[in-house]
Write a protein that holds these residues in place. Structure first.
Motif, mmCIF file in Angstrom:
data_model
loop_
_atom_site.group_PDB
_atom_site.id
_atom_site.type_symbol
_atom_site.label_atom_id
_atom_site.label_comp_id
_atom_site.label_asym_id
_atom_site.label_seq_id
_atom_site.Cartn_x
_atom_site.Cartn_y
_atom_site.Cartn_z
ATOM 1 N N TRP A 1 -93.822 98.723 20.669
ATOM 2 C CA TRP A 1 -94.329 97.489 21.285
ATOM 3 C C TRP A 1 -93.740 97.288 22.686
ATOM 4 O O TRP A 1 -94.380 96.696 23.541
ATOM 5 C CB TRP A 1 -94.148 96.278 20.386
ATOM 6 N N LEU B 1 -96.164 96.738 25.788
ATOM 7 C CA LEU B 1 -95.918 95.537 26.593
ATOM 8 C C LEU B 1 -95.712 95.913 28.062
ATOM 9 O O LEU B 1 -96.234 95.239 28.970
ATOM 10 C CB LEU B 1 -94.692 94.795 26.067
ATOM 11 N N ILE C 1 -99.113 96.743 29.535
ATOM 12 C CA ILE C 1 -99.920 95.542 29.784
ATOM 13 C C ILE C 1 -99.433 94.812 31.027
ATOM 14 O O ILE C 1 -100.223 94.396 31.888
ATOM 15 C CB ILE C 1 -99.886 94.612 28.556
ATOM 16 N N GLN C 2 -98.095 94.684 31.162
ATOM 17 C CA GLN C 2 -97.530 93.883 32.247
ATOM 18 C C GLN C 2 -97.516 94.626 33.581
ATOM 19 O O GLN C 2 -97.668 94.005 34.638
ATOM 20 C CB GLN C 2 -96.099 93.461 31.878
ATOM 21 N N PRO D 1 -105.242 94.260 26.189
ATOM 22 C CA PRO D 1 -104.544 94.056 24.914
ATOM 23 C C PRO D 1 -104.866 95.158 23.905
ATOM 24 O O PRO D 1 -105.958 95.744 23.923
ATOM 25 C CB PRO D 1 -105.062 92.691 24.451
ATOM 26 N N GLU E 1 -93.294 87.420 20.700
ATOM 27 C CA GLU E 1 -93.621 87.523 22.124
ATOM 28 C C GLU E 1 -94.637 88.642 22.357
ATOM 29 O O GLU E 1 -95.601 88.468 23.122
ATOM 30 C CB GLU E 1 -92.353 87.802 22.938
ATOM 31 N N ALA E 2 -94.417 89.795 21.679
ATOM 32 C CA ALA E 2 -95.353 90.914 21.829
ATOM 33 C C ALA E 2 -96.745 90.523 21.330
ATOM 34 O O ALA E 2 -97.764 90.882 21.941
ATOM 35 C CB ALA E 2 -94.829 92.140 21.076
ATOM 36 N N ASP F 1 -98.011 87.454 21.287
ATOM 37 C CA ASP F 1 -98.581 86.498 22.231
ATOM 38 C C ASP F 1 -99.050 87.177 23.516
ATOM 39 O O ASP F 1 -99.970 86.682 24.186
ATOM 40 C CB ASP F 1 -97.555 85.404 22.559
ATOM 41 N N MET F 2 -98.426 88.302 23.856
ATOM 42 C CA MET F 2 -98.809 89.024 25.068
ATOM 43 C C MET F 2 -99.947 90.002 24.827
ATOM 44 O O MET F 2 -100.369 90.711 25.743
ATOM 45 C CB MET F 2 -97.603 89.774 25.630
ATOM 46 N N GLY F 3 -100.458 90.079 23.583
ATOM 47 C CA GLY F 3 -101.602 90.922 23.286
ATOM 48 C C GLY F 3 -101.276 92.307 22.772
ATOM 49 O O GLY F 3 -102.182 93.126 22.606
#
Length: 589
Positions: A424, A428, A431-432, A438, A462-463, A465-467
């Motif tokens: 993850w 993450l 993605i960022q 996602p 958190e992961a 929620d961040m997709g």
């Protein structure tokens, strides 16, 4: 002497090992065969497989690592052996050893072995038609794929035309392994003498008892080993007949350093070491007890199961006076402990994270002395800035697919979530920092109580929620009256999603944790595939085999843990029964 050996039949003994156990047994086998043959011991990754078809007699001693895999030093040999072709073999026989054996039950393996033997019963042809062979496998029935690698080697050698000199031998580390190996070595030696018309060979038992090599327990003598002091520190030296030479087993170090960092002083001593201790004991009753245990049969196995350490053995037999040089030469080397990396190098480029449960328990069913996990307790005691010796053991197939759109289901209770934390973190980061969309990943995590041991809870949420995750499912086994485990979540909440991910969308399933959980998850996945796909259980098992062959069903399995001790005790009871059956069979040969 050289000319005499050259006239003897050559025997090549190959071994593959993670802990050194197979190497020790391979050397013992060499000592046995050296009375009448010209044997040579080689590690698999040092052997040129191009020589295989020119061998006269090939003996293999191989352990199985993890979930049916070969040891790291046997991987290349396994791939090359499976890749060898037979002009009359169907294409399916060249599939990977993992796909051929890791989903087979004991009965399925016997049926497959019989079918191979029937085909080989006719006129032998193929690249190994002139090769006689024998295989002994080391494993643990606590794992689902007992001796899978040795079984793969044994049947593949016969498929390629080799003539099996002796039936496949198997030794379970839970019970009777040393004894079964001795019987197999004796039968192999006798069969080889008969096959090559060698008469008057030295009896194997006499040979192993009288071998004077300092590398074997029977060869110990205070006059052949000593500790010397050199500029860099003390070193162990052995007498090779003409001069004292350093022993390569240990680097120069103090005795304290060797016992603290290099040698295993917590595992029960081997039968060979107990025999040595008997020669150094001055009390007749204690000496006789050590001799009895040193025979390595039923009484030893019952005694060993309590797990006595070296210190406890010396307390039990106080009349034993042990020279330091003997311990340095004959204690087993401390083996590495493997932990799944729980971080991503993209997120933490200069760091390596581990997720470790500190092991502490009382032996003998809770009534014995307090025991601490060797590595986990040490990691718990060290301070920031302390040096940790480690290396990376690659697992190239246990990774996320290259296409982030492929659905993945991750199942990891407790510390089994470790590699998924790296997963993850990777997604993450992508993605960022790379603008990735996602990801369709589902995490199934389990622990006892939500308020006590749900590790990495904040990071998981958190992961999500961040997709990174489409869903995070939890199984808390003690938060309610009815226990709920990760396999229950798969069956009750994710059956349709799992089937669609694996079958329709060709996704991946990852399972990490102890062996009992992994077996339970595998059974539930089989049931889901059968119910959702309209398959029989047998067809569903074959489907799982196909997933593994395509590297879409991934497993990272731990060995015996405290939670699986009860299960292992039951497995050991089965192993004991099989040991006695094998002994009866060996005695009738």
């Amino acid at each position: 002497m050289v000319q005499a050996l050259a006239r003897r039949v050559r025997v090549t003994i190959l071994y593959a090992t993670e802990t050194g156990r197979s190497q020790t047994l391979a050397q013992k086998l060499c000592n046995v065969f050296s009375t009448a043959f010209n044997p040579k011991v080689q590690r698999m990754d040092e052997y040129d497989i191009a020589n295989l078809e020119h061998e006269t007699l090939l003996l293999v001693v191989a352990s199985t690592f993890g979930n049916g895999d070969p040891p790291e030093n046997g991987e290349a040999f396994a791939e090359l052996l499976i890749a060898m072709t037979h002009p009359d073999s169907p294409t399916s026989q060249s599939r990977s050893y993992k796909a051929r054996f890791n989903s087979l039950s004991e009965d399925d393996f016997k049926a497959f072995q019989d079918s191979v033997s029937e085909g080989a019963g006719q006129l032998r042809t193929g690249p190994l038609a002139s090769v006689r062979f024998g295989v002994f496998g080391l494993g643990s029935r606590a794992y689902p794929h007992f001796c899978a690698f040795a079984r793969a080697v044994d049947t593949r050698l016969q498929e390629l035309g080799g003539e099996r000199l002796v039936a496949l031998g198997e030794g379970d580390e839970l019970c009777g392994q040393e004894d079964l190996f001795r019987d197999w070595a004796r039968i192999s030696f006798q069969a080889a003498c008969e096959s090559f018309c060698i008469e008057g060979a030295v009896d194997m038992a006499t040979r192993t008892d009288t071998d004077s090599s300092p590398d074997t327990p029977g060869g110990w003598s205070p006059d052949t080993c000593r500790i010397s002091v050199v500029a860099e520190g003390p070193e162990l030296a052995t007498d090779r007949g003409r001069s004292w030479v350093p022993d390569p087993r240990l680097p120069p170090c103090t005795v304290s350093q060797a016992l603290t960092h290099l040698l295993d002083i917590t595992s029960p001593p081997s039968p060979d070491l107990l025999q040595l201790l008997a020669t150094l004991n001055s009390d007749p009753q204690q000496q006789q007890r050590l001799i009895t245990l040193g025979q390595g049969v039923v009484e030893y196995e019952q005694w060993r199961w309590a797990g006595p350490s070296l210190a406890e053995v010396l307390e039990e037999f106080p009349a034993t006076r042990v020279p330091a040089a003997l311990l340095l030469l004959h204690l087993p080397l401390l083996q590495p402990r493997y932990y799944s990396v729980s971080s991503c190098p993209l997120t933490h480029p200069a760091e390596l994270h581990l997720t470790v449960a500190v092991v502490e328990y009382r032996a003998q069913g809770g009534s014995g002395p307090l025991r601490h996990g060797v590595c986990s307790s040490w990691l718990d005691r060290i301070s920031p800035g302390d040096l940790v010796c480690c290396y990376i053991r690659r697992a190239p197939l246990f990774r996320l697919p290259d296409d982030p759109r492929v659905p993945c289901v991750l199942v990891g209770p407790g510390t089994g979530v470790a590699p998924f934390r790296g997963f993850w973190q990777q997604r993450l980061f992508e993605i960022q920092h790379r603008g990735q969309a996602p990801c369709p990943m589902t995490l199934v995590f389990g622990c006892r109580r939500s308020d006590q041991d749900h590790i990495y809870r904040e990071e998981m949420l958190e992961a999500r929620d961040m997709g990174v995750f489409s869903e995070v499912c939890t199984a808390y086994s003690r938060d309610q009256n009815t226990k709920v485990y990760v396999q229950d979540v798969l069956r009750d909440r994710l059956a349709e999603h799992l089937y669609r991910s694996l079958h329709t969308l060709r996704g991946h399933l990852y399972v990490c944790g102890d062996v009992t959980m992994a077996q339970d998850v595998s059974r539930v996945v089989q049931e889901i595939l059968a119910a959702q796909g309209g398959l029989s259980l047998g067809q569903a098992a074959a489907y799982i085999t196909g997933l593994k062959e395509e590297n879409r069903y991934h497993e990272d399995i731990f060995g015996v843990t405290l939670r699986t001790r009860e299960v292992t005790t039951r497995v050991r009871s089965t192993s004991f029964t099989r040991w006695q059956e094998a002994k009866a069979g060996a005695g009738s040969v």
